[in-house]
Scaffold this active site. Structure first.
Site, PDB file in Angstrom:
ATOM      1  N   ASP A 394      10.586  20.976  11.110  1.00  0.00           N
ATOM      2  CA  ASP A 394       9.322  21.121  10.386  1.00  0.00           C
ATOM      3  C   ASP A 394       8.592  19.803  10.182  1.00  0.00           C
ATOM      4  OD1 ASP A 394      10.021  23.730  10.189  1.00  0.00           O
ATOM      5  OD2 ASP A 394      10.704  23.600   8.105  1.00  0.00           O
TER       6      ASP A 394
HETATM    7  N1  LIG Z   1      14.327  17.237   1.580  1.00  0.00           N
HETATM    8  C1  LIG Z   1      13.877  17.934   0.562  1.00  0.00           C
HETATM    9  O1  LIG Z   1      13.850  17.461  -0.572  1.00  0.00           O
HETATM   10  C2  LIG Z   1      13.385  19.325   0.755  1.00  0.00           C
HETATM   11  C3  LIG Z   1      13.179  20.120  -0.367  1.00  0.00           C
HETATM   12  C4  LIG Z   1      12.702  21.424  -0.189  1.00  0.00           C
HETATM   13  C5  LIG Z   1      12.442  21.892   1.072  1.00  0.00           C
HETATM   14  N2  LIG Z   1      12.649  21.095   2.159  1.00  0.00           N
HETATM   15  C6  LIG Z   1      12.263  21.619   3.469  1.00  0.00           C
HETATM   16  O2  LIG Z   1      13.287  21.398   4.402  1.00  0.00           O
HETATM   17  C7  LIG Z   1      12.694  21.154   5.669  1.00  0.00           C
HETATM   18  C8  LIG Z   1      13.281  19.881   6.165  1.00  0.00           C
HETATM   19  O3  LIG Z   1      12.793  19.630   7.465  1.00  0.00           O
HETATM   20  P1  LIG Z   1      13.747  19.149   8.588  1.00  0.00           P
HETATM   21  O4  LIG Z   1      12.878  18.822   9.742  1.00  0.00           O
HETATM   22  O5  LIG Z   1      14.653  18.083   8.104  1.00  0.00           O
HETATM   23  O6  LIG Z   1      14.673  20.384   8.874  1.00  0.00           O
HETATM   24  P2  LIG Z   1      14.258  21.847   9.364  1.00  0.00           P
HETATM   25  O7  LIG Z   1      12.822  21.937   9.659  1.00  0.00           O
HETATM   26  O8  LIG Z   1      14.834  22.782   8.394  1.00  0.00           O
HETATM   27  O9  LIG Z   1      14.957  21.953  10.739  1.00  0.00           O
HETATM   28  C9  LIG Z   1      16.316  21.704  10.866  1.00  0.00           C
HETATM   29  C10 LIG Z   1      16.665  22.004  12.299  1.00  0.00           C
HETATM   30  O10 LIG Z   1      17.964  21.534  12.547  1.00  0.00           O
HETATM   31  C11 LIG Z   1      18.526  22.379  13.539  1.00  0.00           C
HETATM   32  N3  LIG Z   1      19.958  22.374  13.347  1.00  0.00           N
HETATM   33  C12 LIG Z   1      20.681  23.000  12.403  1.00  0.00           C
HETATM   34  N4  LIG Z   1      21.977  22.777  12.548  1.00  0.00           N
HETATM   35  C13 LIG Z   1      22.103  22.010  13.640  1.00  0.00           C
HETATM   36  C14 LIG Z   1      23.204  21.434  14.325  1.00  0.00           C
HETATM   37  N5  LIG Z   1      24.473  21.622  13.899  1.00  0.00           N
HETATM   38  N6  LIG Z   1      22.965  20.683  15.412  1.00  0.00           N
HETATM   39  C15 LIG Z   1      21.705  20.497  15.828  1.00  0.00           C
HETATM   40  N7  LIG Z   1      20.636  21.014  15.219  1.00  0.00           N
HETATM   41  C16 LIG Z   1      20.832  21.748  14.137  1.00  0.00           C
HETATM   42  C17 LIG Z   1      17.908  23.727  13.356  1.00  0.00           C
HETATM   43  O11 LIG Z   1      17.542  24.256  14.618  1.00  0.00           O
HETATM   44  P3  LIG Z   1      18.560  25.143  15.443  1.00  0.00           P
HETATM   45  O12 LIG Z   1      18.917  26.290  14.548  1.00  0.00           O
HETATM   46  O13 LIG Z   1      17.796  25.515  16.655  1.00  0.00           O
HETATM   47  O14 LIG Z   1      19.718  24.273  15.736  1.00  0.00           O
HETATM   48  C18 LIG Z   1      16.626  23.471  12.583  1.00  0.00           C
HETATM   49  O15 LIG Z   1      15.471  23.751  13.327  1.00  0.00           O
HETATM   50  C19 LIG Z   1      11.225  21.071   5.490  1.00  0.00           C
HETATM   51  O16 LIG Z   1      10.591  22.259   5.855  1.00  0.00           O
HETATM   52  C20 LIG Z   1      11.086  20.859   4.009  1.00  0.00           C
HETATM   53  O17 LIG Z   1       9.878  21.368   3.512  1.00  0.00           O
HETATM   54  C21 LIG Z   1      13.124  19.842   2.010  1.00  0.00           C
END
Ligand SMILES: NC(=O)c1ccc[n+]([C@@H]2O[C@H](COP(=O)([O-])OP(=O)(O)OC[C@H]3O[C@@H](n4cnc5c(N)ncnc54)[C@H](OP(=O)(O)O)[C@@H]3O)[C@@H](O)[C@H]2O)c1
Ligand SMILES: NC(=O)c1ccc[n+]([C@@H]2O[C@H](COP(=O)([O-])OP(=O)(O)OC[C@H]3O[C@@H](n4cnc5c(N)ncnc54)[C@H](OP(=O)(O)O)[C@@H]3O)[C@@H](O)[C@H]2O)c1
Lengths: 466, 141, 141, 466
Positions: A394
């Site tokens: 994301d």
């Molecule tokens: N950090 C915070 O404080 C917080 C708080 C609230 C919400 N969030 C939300 O969390 C999200 C964080 O974004 P992000 O880009 O870090 O993560 P993300 O958008 O949730 O994407 C994580 C990706 O990692 C892949 N993944 C999962 N396990 C894996 C593995 N073992 N090996 C390789 N890939 C793996 C998944 O794809 P596959 O399934 O295809 O592998 C997934 O698309 C944002 O949407 C944010 O709004 C964050």
């Protein structure tokens, strides 16, 4: 001990807690800050003991309690995996919430020891402050337990939407107000426990409809709540350390929630109302345009990066899931040994809690001055040869920037699409937490490296040795 | 005459009790002396309800919290959560009062449970923060 | 018998006076009620010297001052000097007490001089700050 | 009025003062901040009146005093030239200092009205706090008067070094301590006035040895002092508004002094000990190397700038002296109309007080988003065709960067020498405040435009029309 001296010492401990947070403005001062925090806590405990000298038996109980709790705490702190931080913090929160309830119960059962009046004649003001404290504490307790279960995967992250839940919550809230009024009037212990019970239920109901991935915001919010609960008890006990600490913790939680919501470009209200995130089916791209994906192997990736001048690594939640940080560090070392410039780019909401990625990279010995915030590095992608996106999704999605109809439109992103080549390590073409298809997968400059983040990175390291 | 004497004695005792109470008030808290004087000419601060002071302290502490948290570097936001968690267990103060000062009974029990719980938090919170912070290192040059 | 009656009356009066004094203490400051209770079991905050609270407020205000001043943009450092100058004339509070509440005499005179001086500062300080700040404009686009 | 309500209102007014300073974090919020400050002051005044209802006569006096002082203040505020800000602030400080002395005198003569005891039986704590307040106030008064005279040019800026001045000051300080002890013991009014007199003399002696150009640091320091004096009186009166405001003003003055000293790379102690600056003879360059200076005319300057792509303007103290800001703005307008990019670069200690240049430019309607701080613009000089240095000198001196033996070595500078051409507008080859020769004058890329800053700039504007 003289009350004036005691108050002064409580003030000192409050100031030390301020300095503890202040230390976190930079890694080099942070360790000293933590030390200040410990000293502040020691002062608060010793002052209380000196002020209300316990009997020998009481003293024994206190040592026992500190030993049991301290032992468990120290054990957990040693053993916990860094990737389990979000859960751990949720669990710790629940303890503070339950403890606040217990302290209030103690105060109701033995008001004299707290200086808030005699049994049967507790000051009304103290009762109000206390019931606020106990209600917030109980909500914090069950809310944090739910958050813990969701984060730890022991409970589905899917939002559980009861019918008419807003109505139920409102009714419970109203009941709480009535109960508090009754408590002030009657000082009945039964009503006290009713307040506790209602708040416990409310805590569950408030949190179950919120999706697993929104838990970080929830935790921060509960953290803030527990601060206000502590401050309320501080007013009851007339304790400066509690009042100051409560205000600090309350602001800290509120600000972190705000930062997260801004990082996701969502409103706090929408998070709290729930229903977002969880296992929303990945939408897929249904706009009729045929999309092709360029897939690559570890060898391709190794070749590309070894011949690059500048590589920017973008870690995300997937890195935490796969525990790939050590392999990543190894890869970066190989690249640096080969003269490639390596930097890390961290999005404010990458992962599942604020600063999540930074801790994991620090654990893998990545020096913090190679790790950059979004604003500081976003302009550098245009000069980078490779953006190595590992488990992030994301936070790189260009539709947040370009597509006004996207639900995440307006969220700041890391502009990995500006790099010459963009390597994407993830297990599938599925979406991330927000459940939105990432158009970047289909772009010309993108090469997908499908597989587990750790395994893939290790293979790349191996390939680099050839 | 006897009854009168008794009545007088009682009055005397009552007077003494009141005098003692007033003395208590005047001695125990250094400020109560001021308080007595202040009731006369509304200006001195001695007579102010401590709640006002506590509220002032609370409000100023919120300001400090606001600034101090915004000054935390984003890279340390996870340790920040851990350490605020640790310091919020300063409600141990209340647990100690319940365990130590009250007669054995329900309150002691509640206090003991609270004490165990927050102790987990105190030790766990600060130690896990320390462990995290120890990992943040600068590039060696 | 007359003397006894007189003695009794006096005692009564004394008792009433004491009672009044205690009531005064208990009513005027909302906290004094707590204070009375607190003397018994040292734990309540009612009995704390207000100096401690004032000191706490002072220390926290220094923290706030530290952060708030560092957050001022350097371009506004001159208005900052002007406005801190203006607000430091809040010692007008003392001047007003001297002029208004004291019997005419030396104190009134000193108070009047102080009042004139700080009034220059209050009006001059805020107005000149306003004049300066009104000049800071954004680029029109 | 109830004391609790009054205390609460004083707290509100203290909070409003905090918000007043907070507003200054950005120009757009600053005006609102100033309004908060005014409201806070109004609340403090009204609360005091309601708390200690004055008699009709007293009320008349109060209105009279406010009217006289307010009228004078408003008149001055309207009429004062922006270039005279440093003097004005020094003058205003002296008023606060004197008022603090007068308030303390009022408290000594009528302790009942202040609630600090009866005449002849003033609380010892109040006497100590008050004598601290009065001593600091008196030092602030005479110190600020001297600073005013030096800044306004009514007294030579040359440091006046009495023999054995440190000894005299120490003796006076010791005498003050003895007098305060005596005052607490005797409550004698004569001793009170002796304290005032000694402090007044000390104020003069402390400031005369400090050179005119160090006055800004001195003013900030005195500002800080007046804050602590206010806080001391606040403790005496038990007034929250005074305590909070005192702490705010105290920190503000201290921080500004610190910022200035850092900007000049000097220690605060060395400033306070005095003897620096003033009319030190400009050293001249006596290193035997023959130096040639390229001198230019207004026409040359106009030609160079009209054909440039980017011009960075560096104003300094000379611009304030010459009141050249309006002419400068006109010149910039001409350049912009011709498609040249124009920016302003401000050194933290350019001019004679912090933010001095910013106010003057704002007065001339220069938008604040064209004005940049040192850190933000220093890297841009390398891309600039012309650096137009007007009345600045020390803040551009490369010896601060390159020459380890220079007394200003280590002071950050604006790197105007990196620009293709550097135009220097000043009246002579003399040195600036620090009395150090500027090697930049003799550099190849430098063209000196000798003359008054305003006249020269006006001539350039005229030349641009040809
Ligand atoms: N950090 C915070 O404080 C917080 C708080 C609230 C919400 N969030 C939300 O969390 C999200 C964080 O974004 P992000 O880009 O870090 O993560 P993300 O958008 O949730 O994407 C994580 C990706 O990692 C892949 N993944 C999962 N396990 C894996 C593995 N073992 N090996 C390789 N890939 C793996 C998944 O794809 P596959 O399934 O295809 O592998 C997934 O698309 C944002 O949407 C944010 O709004 C964050
Ligand atoms: N801003 C602060 O808060 C602050 C505080 C304390 C000390 N200081 C010190 O003040 C200095 C400020 O540096 P600066 O570069 O702004 O000034 P500067 O180094 O003092 O130089 C000012 C220059 O302006 C020229 N000048 C004077 N009148 C002029 C006129 N009418 N027309 C044209 N030029 C004129 C003078 O040269 P000619 O005589 O040749 O014309 C002089 O060299 C620094 O040394 C700093 O450390 C500043």
């Amino acid at each position: 001990m003289n009350v004036n001296l005691a108050s002064f010492l409580y003030l000192v401990s409050g100031i030390l807690f301020i300095l503890a947070l202040r230390g976190l403005s930079h890694p080099t001062t942070s360790r000293q800050g933590n030390l200040y925090g410990m000293i502040g806590m020691a002062i608060a405990i010793l002052t209380t003991l000196a002020l209300a000298l316990p009997s020998a038996g009481g003293f024994g109980l206190i040592v026992l309690g500190l030993a049991i709790g301290g032992g468990v705490g120290a054990f957990i702190a040693r053993r916990i995996a860094m990737t389990a931080m979000p859960q751990l913090i949720a669990a710790f929160h629940s303890l503070v919430g339950l403890a606040a309830v217990m302290v209030a119960a103690g105060a109701i059962y033995a008001p004299e020891s707290f200086g808030i009046g005699e049994a049967g004649a507790i000051h009304a003001q103290a009762l109000v402050e206390m019931s606020l404290g106990v209600a917030i504490g109980a909500i914090t307790f069950t809310g944090s337990v739910i958050a813990f279960l969701k984060l730890d995967g022991r409970m589905s992250g899917k939002p559980i939407m009861l019918p008419a839940r807003h109505l139920i919550n409102l009714a419970l809230g109203a009941a709480l107000v009535v109960l508090i009024v009754l408590l002030v009037g009657t000082e009945s212990k039964f009503i006290f426990w009713l307040i506790v019970a209602a708040s416990l239920v409310l805590g569950v109901l408030l949190i179950v409809p919120i999706g697993g991935a929104d838990m970080p915001v929830v935790i921060s919010m509960l953290n803030s709540y527990s601060g206000w609960a502590a401050a309320a008890l501080g007013f009851t006990l007339g304790n400066l350390a509690l009042i100051i600490t409560g205000a600090l913790v309350g602001s800290s939680g509120a600000i972190l929630s705000y930062i997260m919501c801004k990082g996701m470009n969502r409103s706090f209200i929408s998070v709290i109302l729930g229903g977002f995130g969880g296992e929303t089916a990945s939408a897929g791209a249904d706009d009729g345009i045929e999309r092709t994906v360029k897939q690559g192997s570890a060898d391709d990736a190794a070749y590309l990066m070894m011949n690059a001048q500048k590589v920017i690594i973008v870690p995300g939640y997937g890195m935490a899931v796969a525990q790939a940080q050590h392999a990543l560090r190894e890869m970066a070392d190989k690249l640096k040994a080969n003269g490639v410039e390596v930097k890390y780019a961290i999005h404010p909401v990458a992962g599942r809690m604020p600063g999540h990625m930074n801790v994991l990279l620090a654990e893998a010995n990545v020096p913090y001055d190679e790790v950059f915030e979004l604003e500081d590095i976003n302009s550098e992608f245009a000069q980078a040869d490779v953006a190595y996106v590992i488990g992030a999704n994301d936070v790189t999605n260009p539709s947040a920037r370009d597509d006004k109809s996207s639900p995440i439109y307006g969220m700041p992103i890391l502009e990995v699409d500006k790099a010459r080549t963009c390597l994407f390590v993830k297990r599938s073409l599925g979406s991330g937490y927000a459940g939105i298809d990432n158009t970047l997968f289909y772009k010309d400059g993108t090469m997908m490296l499908l597989g587990d983040a750790k395994k893939m990175t290790e293979e790349i390291v191996k390939a680099m040795d050839h | 005459m006897d009854e009168l004497q008794k009545a007088l004695d009682q009055l005397d005792q009552a007077g003494a009790a009141v005098r003692l109470a007033v003395q208590d008030l005047a001695n125990a808290p250094g400020g109560a002396a001021d308080a007595a004087g202040a009731a006369a000419h509304t200006l001195s601060g001695g007579a102010i309800d401590p709640f006002v002071f506590r509220f002032a302290i609370f409000v100023l502490a919120i300001f400090v919290g606001y600034y101090v948290v915004w000054s935390v570097t984003p890279a340390l936001h996870t340790p920040l959560m851990a350490v605020t968690n640790a310091i919020s267990s300063v409600i141990v103060v209340g647990a100690l009062l319940a365990v130590g000062a009250s007669a054995a009974g329900a309150a002691t029990g509640f206090g003991f449970v609270a004490l165990c719980l927050v102790s987990v938090n105190i030790f766990g919170g600060f130690l896990v923060t320390q462990r995290m912070l120890a990992m943040y290192k600068k590039k060696e040059k």
